[in-house]
Write a protein that holds these residues in place. Structure first.
Motif, short mmCIF file in Angstrom:
data_model
loop_
_atom_site.label_atom_id
_atom_site.label_comp_id
_atom_site.label_asym_id
_atom_site.label_seq_id
_atom_site.Cartn_x
_atom_site.Cartn_y
_atom_site.Cartn_z
N GLU A 169 0.83 -1.20 0.00
CA GLU A 169 0.00 0.00 0.00
C GLU A 169 0.87 1.25 0.00
N TYR A 170 0.40 2.28 -0.69
CA TYR A 170 1.08 3.58 -0.73
C TYR A 170 0.11 4.64 -0.23
N THR A 171 0.46 5.25 0.89
CA THR A 171 -0.41 6.21 1.55
C THR A 171 0.19 7.61 1.48
N ASP A 172 -0.65 8.60 1.23
CA ASP A 172 -0.23 10.00 1.18
C ASP A 172 0.03 10.47 2.62
N THR A 173 1.26 10.83 2.92
CA THR A 173 1.60 11.24 4.28
C THR A 173 1.00 12.58 4.65
N GLU A 174 0.57 13.36 3.65
CA GLU A 174 0.00 14.67 3.92
C GLU A 174 -1.49 14.59 4.22
N THR A 175 -2.20 13.70 3.52
CA THR A 175 -3.65 13.60 3.70
C THR A 175 -4.09 12.32 4.39
N GLY A 176 -3.21 11.32 4.44
CA GLY A 176 -3.56 10.03 5.02
C GLY A 176 -4.34 9.14 4.08
N ALA A 177 -4.56 9.57 2.84
CA ALA A 177 -5.37 8.81 1.89
C ALA A 177 -4.59 7.68 1.26
N LEU A 178 -5.24 6.53 1.11
CA LEU A 178 -4.66 5.42 0.37
C LEU A 178 -4.64 5.81 -1.11
N THR A 179 -3.46 5.78 -1.72
CA THR A 179 -3.28 6.33 -3.06
C THR A 179 -3.02 5.27 -4.11
N ALA A 180 -2.36 4.20 -3.73
CA ALA A 180 -2.03 3.14 -4.69
C ALA A 180 -1.84 1.82 -3.95
N VAL A 181 -2.10 0.72 -4.68
CA VAL A 181 -2.01 -0.62 -4.09
C VAL A 181 -1.48 -1.59 -5.14
N SER A 182 -0.60 -2.50 -4.71
CA SER A 182 -0.16 -3.58 -5.58
C SER A 182 -0.26 -4.91 -4.84
N LEU A 183 -0.91 -5.88 -5.46
CA LEU A 183 -0.89 -7.26 -4.97
C LEU A 183 0.35 -7.90 -5.57
N THR A 184 1.28 -8.31 -4.73
CA THR A 184 2.61 -8.73 -5.18
C THR A 184 2.98 -10.10 -4.63
N ASP A 185 3.43 -10.98 -5.51
CA ASP A 185 3.93 -12.29 -5.09
C ASP A 185 5.45 -12.22 -4.92
N VAL A 186 5.94 -12.94 -3.92
CA VAL A 186 7.38 -13.02 -3.69
C VAL A 186 7.87 -14.36 -4.23
N LEU A 187 8.65 -14.32 -5.29
CA LEU A 187 9.20 -15.52 -5.92
C LEU A 187 10.63 -15.76 -5.47
N ASP A 188 11.16 -16.92 -5.82
CA ASP A 188 12.55 -17.20 -5.50
C ASP A 188 13.50 -16.23 -6.18
N ASP A 189 13.12 -15.77 -7.39
CA ASP A 189 14.03 -14.93 -8.15
C ASP A 189 13.48 -13.53 -8.39
N GLY A 190 12.45 -13.12 -7.66
CA GLY A 190 11.96 -11.77 -7.87
C GLY A 190 10.60 -11.49 -7.29
N LEU A 191 10.07 -10.35 -7.65
CA LEU A 191 8.72 -9.93 -7.26
C LEU A 191 7.83 -9.95 -8.49
N SER A 192 6.62 -10.47 -8.33
CA SER A 192 5.66 -10.51 -9.42
C SER A 192 4.49 -9.60 -9.06
N MET A 193 4.32 -8.52 -9.85
CA MET A 193 3.23 -7.58 -9.61
C MET A 193 1.96 -8.15 -10.23
N VAL A 194 1.17 -8.82 -9.41
CA VAL A 194 -0.01 -9.54 -9.89
C VAL A 194 -1.08 -8.59 -10.39
N TYR A 195 -1.40 -7.57 -9.59
CA TYR A 195 -2.38 -6.58 -10.01
C TYR A 195 -2.16 -5.29 -9.23
N SER A 196 -2.22 -4.16 -9.93
CA SER A 196 -2.00 -2.85 -9.30
C SER A 196 -3.15 -1.91 -9.66
N PHE A 197 -3.48 -1.02 -8.75
CA PHE A 197 -4.47 0.02 -9.00
C PHE A 197 -4.13 1.24 -8.16
#
Length: 273
Positions: free
Chosen positions: A148-176
């Motif tokens: 999750e990415y939150t705006d430190t000035e307003t406290g609003a949730l601004t962006a989200v990524s569902l991410t898998d942790v693989l042996d060789d990297g990160l997989s960005m499954v879905y972002s909004f």
């Protein structure tokens, strides 16, 4: 139709449906269930062979007469940010990252609905309700995180990524993200931040999903240096994205049985020690 390898898992093919990326084309997917004790090993192995995860399913495009969709990843060590990407990072310095277990919240769903209504109102996920959203986030048999990415000035949730942790990297499954901030290039920023997360964790790759040369919806992925695509059974470095063309010739794909026969599965006996 079912296709079986000498050992589990079993692979299936979806019925053809209109392609969301290339007008006038039909898409079809090869998929298998992701379950049991070997889920992590299977996810790692098939991700390295161009598959993607959706809940408890692994899938890969397997269109009858088209091979335009290319699985894409960024090699972290080879990535060098461009001037506009450095500016994107600076513009989003007010965002605070928080990685949590895959648990859906009302705040996430509200942002998800706002994003879909603005960017993908006619897409396949447009009618997804809160329960289906929760299933997308929470139904994962492998190691996943919600970033999750939150705006430190307003406290609003601004962006989200569902991410898998693989042996060789990160997989960005879905972002909004908040669609009312186009000047902040939030989609690009999340990829840049995942490159940094992978670098800090010593993971060599960030998996981005599929890139379709010539598709405006996918063009942003070609703007990252260090890009690699999975093509004809191996990963290729993309030095110049303009040299890649969408393959839509009727003979550009192998028969399903041959595709399945060429899939390499993890040795479960070795994983048991």
């Amino acid at each position: 139709m079912r296709h079986t390898l000498p050992i589990a898992p079993q692979f299936y093919v979806t019925a053809p449906q209109p392609c969301p990326y290339l007008e006038g084309r039909m898409e079809r997917k090869l998929f298998t269930a992701l379950q049991g004790d070997g889920a992590d090993q299977l996810n790692n192995s098939l991700s390295q062979q161009g598959f993607r995860r959706s809940q408890n399913v692994l899938y890969r495009p397997s269109c009858a007469d088209c091979a335009a969709c290319l699985s894409a990843r960024i090699e972290v060590a080879a990535f060098e940010p461009k001037k506009n990407q450095k500016r994107t990072r600076r513009r989003n310095r007010h965002l605070q990252r928080r990685a949590t277990s895959p648990w859906a919240t009302d705040e996430q769903y509200d942002l998800f609905r706002t994003y879909l209504d603005a960017r993908h109102a006619d897409g396949g996920m447009a009618d997804m309700d809160v329960f289906e959203f929760a299933a997308m986030i929470e139904e994962t048999p492998i190691r996943s995180r919600v970033v999750e990415y939150t705006d430190t000035e307003t406290g609003a949730l601004t962006a989200v990524s569902l991410t898998d942790v693989l042996d060789d990297g990160l997989s960005m499954v879905y972002s909004f993200y908040d669609p009312d901030q186009p000047q902040n290039s939030l989609g690009t920023y999340m990829i840049l931040d995942h490159i940094e997360i992978a670098r800090e964790a010593g993971l060599p790759y960030v998996y981005l999903g599929y890139w379709v040369p010539g598709s405006p919806k996918m063009g942003y992925k070609a703007k990252f240096s260090g890009l690699e695509v999975y093509l004809r059974g191996t990963w290729h470095k993309v030095a110049d994205p303009s040299t890649f063309r969408a393959e839509t010739h009727p003979l550009s794909t192998e028969p399903i049985a041959e595709q399945v026969a060429n899939i390499h599965l993890p040795d479960r006996r070795a994983s048991r020690g």
